[in-house]
Design a protein around this motif. Structure first.
Motif, short mmCIF file in Angstrom:
data_model
loop_
_atom_site.label_atom_id
_atom_site.label_comp_id
_atom_site.label_asym_id
_atom_site.label_seq_id
_atom_site.Cartn_x
_atom_site.Cartn_y
_atom_site.Cartn_z
N PHE A 134 0.84 -1.20 0.00
CA PHE A 134 0.00 0.00 0.00
C PHE A 134 0.88 1.25 0.00
N ASN A 135 1.95 1.25 0.79
CA ASN A 135 2.80 2.43 0.90
C ASN A 135 3.73 2.60 -0.31
N SER A 136 4.14 1.50 -0.92
CA SER A 136 5.13 1.57 -2.00
C SER A 136 4.54 1.88 -3.36
N THR A 137 3.23 1.69 -3.54
CA THR A 137 2.65 1.73 -4.88
C THR A 137 2.19 3.10 -5.36
N PRO A 138 1.40 3.86 -4.59
CA PRO A 138 0.88 5.15 -5.11
C PRO A 138 1.99 6.16 -5.36
N LEU A 139 1.66 7.17 -6.18
CA LEU A 139 2.60 8.26 -6.42
C LEU A 139 2.95 8.96 -5.11
N ALA A 140 1.93 9.21 -4.27
CA ALA A 140 2.15 9.90 -2.99
C ALA A 140 1.14 9.39 -1.97
N LEU A 141 1.50 9.55 -0.70
CA LEU A 141 0.64 9.16 0.41
C LEU A 141 0.34 10.38 1.27
N LEU A 142 -0.84 10.37 1.89
CA LEU A 142 -1.23 11.44 2.81
C LEU A 142 -1.07 10.98 4.25
N ASN A 143 -0.53 11.85 5.08
CA ASN A 143 -0.62 11.69 6.53
C ASN A 143 -1.36 12.88 7.10
N VAL A 144 -2.35 12.62 7.94
CA VAL A 144 -3.00 13.70 8.69
C VAL A 144 -3.00 13.33 10.16
N ALA A 145 -2.67 14.29 10.99
CA ALA A 145 -2.71 14.09 12.43
C ALA A 145 -4.15 14.20 12.91
N ARG A 146 -4.45 13.50 13.98
CA ARG A 146 -5.73 13.74 14.64
C ARG A 146 -5.69 15.14 15.23
N ASP A 147 -6.87 15.76 15.39
CA ASP A 147 -6.93 17.16 15.80
C ASP A 147 -6.11 17.43 17.06
N SER A 148 -6.27 16.58 18.08
CA SER A 148 -5.59 16.82 19.35
C SER A 148 -4.09 16.74 19.18
N MET A 149 -3.61 15.80 18.37
CA MET A 149 -2.17 15.66 18.17
C MET A 149 -1.61 16.80 17.34
N ALA A 150 -2.38 17.27 16.36
CA ALA A 150 -1.92 18.40 15.55
C ALA A 150 -1.79 19.66 16.40
N GLN A 151 -2.72 19.86 17.32
CA GLN A 151 -2.70 21.05 18.18
C GLN A 151 -1.51 21.00 19.14
#
Length: 363
Positions: free
Chosen positions: A248-265
């Motif tokens: 899954f990680n090796s195949t697409p052109l790019a991958l998205l990571n998003v933090a959960r709201d509390s962790m991003a803050q």
């Protein structure tokens, strides 16, 4: 040392994002001579979705999710040199935390290991009688999944004797580059369960770009998304087992990571998937959060997006060659500086240090 670890699950990553974190650190500790006993409840269908057999480096005890079974497994804490209660077990969390302290041997090191510190701290601030807050005076150490100085300072203000972040990392024995797999072919992909404090970020950083780039193929993996309305160019896979993460990680052109709201803050809280993706040589696009440069260099080892428009711009200009350069650079960085061997060495050092303190105090 004998370590009794009460956590969500070692054997299953189903609705359990901390699984690979536990595996990486505890496997390394076992290799350093520690004896690991991991206690996990039979809950949330995790045992029906195992992605790992019981390992030879840990004794895994799966117990029924009942009060009687909790009491029985807590009794085994008396034989341990180190007793750990992790956050987010999902059932009997308060009982496990309260109950681990009494049976522990007088010279045992008592640890609360928080894998969602920002959320736990919010709960503690709102509830002076919170179980973790009550337990802090009896605990020798709080370890956290991340959070940096903001989490350390907040825990100390709440009464913790000591708090040390042990960040996520790469387990190079399980996450590494593999050839592309047609099942996961896409221009942009995201892997993560549908959670309330993550969904709005997925909408902004993934679904909004998908709606704007209808000529591109988007892929989403994880549980809970089947009822979510999505643009027609988004393909949903459902739960993706750990065995398929590399593909899954090796195949697409790019991958998205998003933090959960509390962790991003809070910042300084990279998700496990950041290191798993980098370990597969993926080109990662992440939402912006404070402290990212501690782990990957923006523009060189990771692309940072402030909002969905930044994602659209990144994808519009990203070539396969550029994606490979970023992925290769990220792979080199995490292998050199963010391995579970390094995290294991950190925890091993802490245990040695605190064992000496406990023994000295007992004399």
């Amino acid at each position: 040392m004998k370590i009794a670890f009460y956590g969500s699950s070692l054997l299953s990553s189903y609705w359990n994002g901390a699984a690979t974190y536990y595996r990486g650190i505890l496997r390394d500790l076992a290799a350093r001579g520690h004896q690991i006993s991991f206690y996990e409840p039979d809950a949330f269908d995790r045992q029906q979705h195992r992605d790992m057999d019981p390992p030879d480096w840990a004794k895994v005890v799966v117990y029924p999710a009942t009060a009687q079974a909790v009491r029985q497994v807590l009794a085994e804490a008396g034989d341990a040199d180190v007793v750990v209660k992790a956050s987010g077990v999902g059932v009997f969390d308060d009982e496990l935390l309260d109950g681990m302290i009494e049976p522990a041997a007088p010279r045992a090191i008592r640890i609360f290991w928080d894998v969602d510190a920002a959320a736990t701290l919010d709960e503690m601030k709102a509830d002076p009688a919170h179980a973790v807050r009550r337990a802090l005076p009896e605990l020798d150490l709080v370890l956290t999944y991340g959070g940096g100085d903001p989490v350390v300072n907040a825990y100390r203000e709440m009464g913790a004797r000591a708090c040390v972040p042990v960040y996520n990392a790469l387990d190079a024995t399980t996450h590494f580059p593999v050839p592309p797999d047609a099942r996961f072919s896409a221009d942009f992909a995201f892997l993560g369960n549908r959670l309330p404090d993550r969904e709005s970020r997925v909408e902004q950083f993934f679904l909004k770009p998908a709606a704007a780039l209808l000529d591109r193929q988007f892929l989403i993996g994880g549980s809970g998304w089947e009822s979510k309305e999505m643009p027609e160019n988004v393909r949903h896979l459902g739960h993706v087992y750990t065995a398929d993460h590399n593909a899954f990680n090796s195949t697409p052109l790019a991958l998205l990571n998003v933090a959960r709201d509390s962790m991003a803050q809070m910042g300084f809280s990279p998700a496990t998937r950041v290191f798993e993706a980098a370990g597969a040589g993926a080109c990662l696009i992440t939402d912006a959060w404070e402290g990212i440069e501690m782990f990957l260099t923006p523009g060189e080892e990771v692309l940072v997006a402030r909002d969905g428009m930044d994602v659209i711009e990144h994808l519009s200009t990203l070539t396969p060659e550029r994606a490979r350069q970023i992925g290769d650079a990220a792979l080199r960085r995490v292998r050199a500086e963010h391995s579970y061997a390094l995290r294991g060495a950190q925890v091993d050092g802490l245990l040695t240090q605190y064992r000496a303190r406990v023994m000295e105090a007992a004399e």
